[in-house]
Structures are given as structure tokens and as C-alpha cells.
Scaffold this active site. Structure first.
Site, PDB file in Angstrom:
ATOM      1  CE  LYS A  55      -3.386  -2.508  -0.072  1.00 50.50           C
ATOM      2  NZ  LYS A  55      -3.007  -3.835   0.500  1.00 50.50           N
ATOM      3  CE1 TYR A 273      -9.659  -9.896   2.541  1.00 54.69           C
ATOM      4  CE2 TYR A 273     -10.773  -9.204   4.798  1.00 54.69           C
ATOM      5  CZ  TYR A 273      -9.711  -9.032   3.704  1.00 54.69           C
ATOM      6  OH  TYR A 273      -9.101  -7.906   3.995  1.00 54.69           O
ATOM      7  CE1 TYR A 299      -5.600  -8.888   0.871  1.00 53.10           C
ATOM      8  CE2 TYR A 299      -4.931  -8.041   3.084  1.00 53.10           C
ATOM      9  CZ  TYR A 299      -5.796  -8.141   2.001  1.00 53.10           C
ATOM     10  OH  TYR A 299      -6.684  -7.248   1.977  1.00 53.10           O
TER      11      TYR A 299
END
Ligand SMILES: *Cc1c(COP(=O)(O)O)cnc(C)c1O
Length: 349
Positions: A55, A273, A299
Site C-alpha cells: 500500500k 477472506y 494475503y
């Protein structure tokens, strides 16, 4: 070459990260897998700025736009343990802006650790104002609510900038990974290395689409495999195709990505998720024990599980590059689940 990337270098950008991030071999992991060939990692967990991660590259373009617009307050919405939210709070702090974050309840039955440790603790330390959004899987609703908060801030005399993440917005964050593709190709050239395949997370798709677009725009045919962390492979593939077209628009170039060239795999998504499965815990365990790489359950654990499968399926001559997109702070929010899963794995030997 610069023309291939259109207007990239002319766009407003706030420099926030440490580049180039290291590109390293993982010899112990390759040996543990009993396979020849080379297994590389791109250390985007080392982009700096409050624990780094992907990010940081993405936010350089959002915060660049925010600054160009004269904003003094940044707003962002995400999952409770969002790395994006934490990194936005860090970027705002660095640039002397206020930050409001909206945390969406996407994970069922979260424990106190999930709600307060890891990234949430960091959001608080970084001085962000926290808001909660109870409907977890309602992207449009979460976006609307965030804009209402922005309107309230504007009415109070602030200059808010909402980091636009819902589909349909221009994918400024993906530009960070168009640029990362250029960085990776330069590293390969400098060191005379060859990569056949990149394995990367496919969440919002900014990282996946940006890398794929950047590689193709620069004439590289390296295969890019996106590992789905939130949506099924078919839906995600359509999303990446759309993202690539939006990147071309944003850069003012022709689209360079053939939809047939967009590869997504969702074999590591179940049960959903932010939830662990057996290959993911194995990947987290191997990365830490073999290479001292700290992965997270949402992730990077899933992505390395996918990269390991690609390595195991392909011949020893195939050189694979795993993109480590960061996310380690989230591991602390999952410490009970991780402790139990690691104990189970090691008991089995
Ligand atoms: C956000 C995130 C991803 C997914 O990246 P997208 O660009 O949203 O697809 C992958 N890994 C980590 C650690 C992340 O924080």
C-alpha cells in the site's frame, strides 16, 4: 521506454517508500520443496513507512493527488485489520494531514484481539480517528458512509480527500505497481536474472493489474498469476481486465493487456477472506522457518501457498518470483488461530 508508460512520470506523487525494495533468492525454501530452479521473493514488505507493504507504493499516487488538491484530511475505508488503512494513517501523519478511517466488519465473530491488536493498534498510535461500519460486505454502502463523513468534515471547514477504492474509480494505486514492474525489470537486467512467472495477491486488483500492465507495457512476457484472496477466480478475472483498461485510460495509452493474459486462481481462498486453510498455514510455517519471512493469514500466506503449488507443478527450470506484499502486523491480530494451527502442523511433524 518511457512512452510505453504514458503519463506516469508526470502525475502528482508523494514519495513515501524506500526503493528499490530487495529482490532475493529463497534457497532454503527451494531446498525444502526438493526442487531445482530458483524461487525469488520481491521484498515489498520492506517499502518502509510503518511496517511497509504494497500500500505504500499505491498511496504515493493517492496522496500526491490529495496534496495537489490542497487537502488537509485523508479518509479511507477498509476491513478492521486493513493494511491499507494503517498505511494511509501513516502516510497522512508523514505529510502532516489528519486521517479518518472507517473499519468494516468483514470477518465473522471477531475476538477482542482482532478488533484491537495488529493494524488497529497501529491506526490508533498513528493518530487516526476511527469509525466503524457494521455491514461487512457492502462496498457501495461503506463508500457512501465515508463520503457522508467527508461532507461533515467539509462543513466544519476541513479540506477532505477520500481515497477512492470502490470499482469504477480511477485506479491511481495501480500506478504504484506499474512503476514496480519497471523496478523489477531493471533489477533483473542489472543482475542478469531470469524470471518466468510472478505470483502476486489479487485483492482489489491494484497490485495484480498494475504489475501485469507495467510488464506488458515494457515488453515483458513474464507470466503473472494472481492469487484470489477475496473473490472467486472468474469474478476477479473480470475485475482485473477492467482495471487494466482503466490504467490505460489514466495513462493515456492504448490497452496493452489481452484479456486472455489475465490469470487468476482461487484454490487458496476457502473458507473465505481472512480465514486460514491447510496450504496457507504450511506456507506461513515454511516461509518463517526457512527464510525468516513473516507472512500473514489474509494475503501473503495464501499467495505463497499458490506460488509453492506453481513451483511444485512446474519443471525445475522455471524461475518463480513471489511478491511479498507485507501485512505482517495482521499476524498479531490472528495470534490465537496461528498459534493453534502451527501447533497442529508441528505435532504432525
Ligand atoms: C492489500 C493487500 C494485498 C492485496 O493487494 P491489492 O492491490 O488490493 O490486490 C496483498 N497483500 C497485502 C499484505 C495487502 O495488504
Amino acid at each position: 521506454m518511457p512512452e510505453a508508460l504514458g503519463g506516469l512520470d508526470g502525475l502528482p506523487r508523494a514519495r513515501l517508500g524506500h526503493y528499490p525494495t530487495p529482490l532475493e533468492a529463497m534457497p532454503n525454501l527451494a531446498a525444502a520443496l526438493g526442487r531445482g530452479g530458483v524461487f525469488y521473493v520481491k521484498r515489498d514488505d520492506c517499502t518502509g513507512l510503518a511496517f511497509g507493504g504494497n500500500k505504500v507504493r499505491q498511496l504515493e499516487f493517492y496522496l500526491g493527488e490529495a496534496r495537489a488538491q490542497g487537502a488537509d484530511t485523508v479518509l479511507i475505508t477498509g476491513a478492521v485489520q486493513s493494511n491499507f488503512v494503517r498505511t494511509a494513517a501513516a502516510a497522512a501523519a508523514r505529510l502532516g494531514m489528519d486521517c479518518h478511517v472507517q473499519l468494516e466488519e468483514r470477518v465473522a465473530k471477531p475476538d477482542p484481539e482482532y478488533r484491537n491488536s495488529g493494524n488497529v493498534l497501529l491506526d490508533r498510535m498513528l493518530g487516526a480517528t476511527l469509525h466503524s461500519y457494521a455491514q461487512g460486505e457492502d462496498e457501495a454502502g461503506a463508500d457512501r458512509r465515508l463520503h457522508e463523513i467527508a461532507d461533515e468534515l467539509a462543513a466544519a471547514g476541513r479540506k477532505p480527500y477520500v481515497i477512492p477504492l470502490a470499482p469504477g474509480h480511477k485506479p491511481l494505486g495501480a500506478l504504484g505497481y506499474v512503476d514496480a514492474a519497471r523496478e523489477i525489470l531493471a533489477q533483473l537486467e542489472d543482475r542478469g536474472l531470469r524470471i518466468d512467472e510472478v505470483v502476486v495477491a489479487s485483492g482489489s486488483g491494484a497490485t495484480h493489474a498494475g504489475l501485469l500492465f507495467g510488464l506488458r507495457a515494457l515488453g515483458s512476457a513474464i507470466r503473472v498469476t494472481g492469487i484470489c484472496v477475496r473473490r472467486a477466480a472468474g469474478i476477479q478475472r473480470d475485475r482485473i481486465v477492467a482495471r487494466c483498461a482503466e490504467i490505460a485510460d489514466l495513462l493515456g495509452t492504448a490497452s496493452v493487456v489481452d484479456p486472455e493474459d489475465v490469470v487468476t486462481a482461487d484454490d487458496w481462498l476457502a473458507p473465505g477472506y481472512g480465514q486460514l486453510n491447510a496450504p496457507t498455514i504450511r506456507a506461513i510455517d515454511l516461509a518463517a522457518r526457512c527464510e525468516a519471512l513473516i507472512l500473514d493469514p489474509v494475503y501473503t500466506g495464501k499467495v505463497l501457498a499458490g506460488a509453492i503449488r506453481r513451483a511444485e507443478e512446474s519443471g525445475p527450470d522455471r524461475n518463480i518470483l513471489f511478491i511479498h506484499t507485507g501485512g505482517a502486523p495482521a499476524a498479531f491480530a490472528y495470534s490465537a488461530a496461528l498459534t493453534e494451527a502451527l501447533a497442529g502442523l508441528r505435532a504432525k511433524g
